[in-house]
Design a protein around this motif. Structure first.
Motif, mmCIF file in Angstrom:
data_model
loop_
_atom_site.group_PDB
_atom_site.id
_atom_site.type_symbol
_atom_site.label_atom_id
_atom_site.label_comp_id
_atom_site.label_asym_id
_atom_site.label_seq_id
_atom_site.Cartn_x
_atom_site.Cartn_y
_atom_site.Cartn_z
ATOM 1 N N GLY A 1 0.789 -1.216 0.000
ATOM 2 C CA GLY A 1 0.000 0.000 0.000
ATOM 3 C C GLY A 1 0.823 1.270 0.000
ATOM 4 N N GLY B 1 2.974 4.614 -1.703
ATOM 5 C CA GLY B 1 3.023 5.587 -2.764
ATOM 6 C C GLY B 1 4.416 5.632 -3.373
ATOM 7 N N GLN C 1 0.055 3.248 -4.875
ATOM 8 C CA GLN C 1 -0.364 4.626 -5.120
ATOM 9 C C GLN C 1 0.666 5.303 -6.028
ATOM 10 O OE1 GLN C 1 -0.784 6.235 -1.136
ATOM 11 N NE2 GLN C 1 -1.577 4.251 -0.476
ATOM 12 N N ARG C 2 0.512 5.091 -7.324
ATOM 13 C CA ARG C 2 1.459 5.669 -8.271
ATOM 14 C C ARG C 2 1.153 7.148 -8.478
ATOM 15 N NH1 ARG C 2 3.423 3.218 -14.128
ATOM 16 N NH2 ARG C 2 4.721 5.019 -14.742
ATOM 17 N N GLU C 3 2.152 7.969 -8.228
ATOM 18 C CA GLU C 3 2.015 9.410 -8.373
ATOM 19 C C GLU C 3 2.696 9.852 -9.664
ATOM 20 O OE1 GLU C 3 3.725 10.574 -4.671
ATOM 21 O OE2 GLU C 3 2.050 9.779 -3.495
#
Length: 271
Positions: free
Chosen positions: A30, A32, A222-224
């Motif tokens: 989970g 980022g 959570q790919r930013e």
């Protein structure tokens, strides 16, 4: 969003199976993260400038610290983020390392043979690059000649996974996703990218296909927004290396390497 010394930056390219392994691990934990996309073949000036000569993908960058080899990257994620679900809850690090000798070795190389022996057409620049990387000719004609044997071997290997899933478990080590799932899934998706003989072998395995869908549904964490190569280098230059006792005791040939450290390159899977 500006990348900082705490940002998880994955140097990758989208159709790299070993990058996919790490992307699934981000989902399991989970986390980022941000991608820094690198070329699939040399030259890779932005990457080798950062690493001191190491060319393979993936590389995890955290500030000035660089971690090479997909499995060791996942181990580092577990070390840094113990509060999030462990990527080794079902298997343990030792079993995953042993299992990866198969997924990253025989399974991967068999798929390479099937994909590049007919499913994928590549140019001479790619063939020259992979020949240099492997230290021997990367010959699609040889792969094509071996297709019957490689197809039979893949069927045998995938039958083992079918048997592992026969008791109705959701994932390969139980009811929770694990680094072993990531290690197998990245090879399955590699075969899917070819969409040919290897994918057809997978399609005959009903339990494996259902498991594949469950792993795919995990996503990639959570790919930013992606980071460009110059930004990644600037982050390294502006950060201080975080030397830890774990880095000192890891196997030297595969240890995490630090910015401004020795240019010796470890042996690791990747491109």
């Amino acid at each position: 969003m500006t990348a900082t010394a705490d940002t998880l930056i994955l140097h990758q390219y989208e159709i790299s199976p070993f990058s996919e392994k790490v992307r699934v691990a981000f989902a399991i934990k989970g986390l980022g993260w941000r991608a820094c996309n690198q070329p699939s073949i040399m030259p890779k000036p932005g990457l080798v400038r950062l690493t001191g000569g190491y060319r393979r993908i993936p590389v995890l960058q955290v500030g000035a610290d660089l971690y090479f080899d997909s499995l060791y990257i996942i181990e580092e994620l577990d070390r840094r983020f113990p509060q999030s679900p462990s990527a080794f809850a079902g298997s343990g690090v030792g079993l995953t390392r042993a299992f990866s000798q198969w997924t990253d070795g025989a399974l991967f190389m068999g798929l390479v043979g099937l994909l590049f022996g007919g499913d994928w057409k590549v140019d001479q620049a790619f063939l020259d690059d992979r020949s240099a990387l492997m230290g021997q000719p990367f010959d699609p004609d040889q792969f094509a000649a071996a297709k019957p044997a490689l197809t039979f071997q893949l069927r045998q290997q995938l039958d083992l996974l079918e048997q592992q899933l026969a008791d109705g478990r959701a994932f390969l080590t139980g009811e929770r996703p694990d680094a072993i799932d990531a290690a197998v899934y990245c090879q399955i998706i590699f075969a899917r990218w070819g969409a040919g003989a290897a994918a057809a072998v997978i399609d005959r395995c009903s339990r494996l296909c259902a498991w594949e869908a469950r792993v795919k549904a995990l996503g990639h964490g959570q790919r930013e927004a992606d980071v460009d190569r110059e930004t990644a280098i600037s982050v390294a230059e502006e950060s201080a290396p975080a030397r830890s006792s774990r880095l000192a005791v890891m196997e030297p040939s595969l240890q995490a390497m630090l910015w401004r450290s020795s240019s010796t390159t470890p042996t690791a899977r990747g491109s």
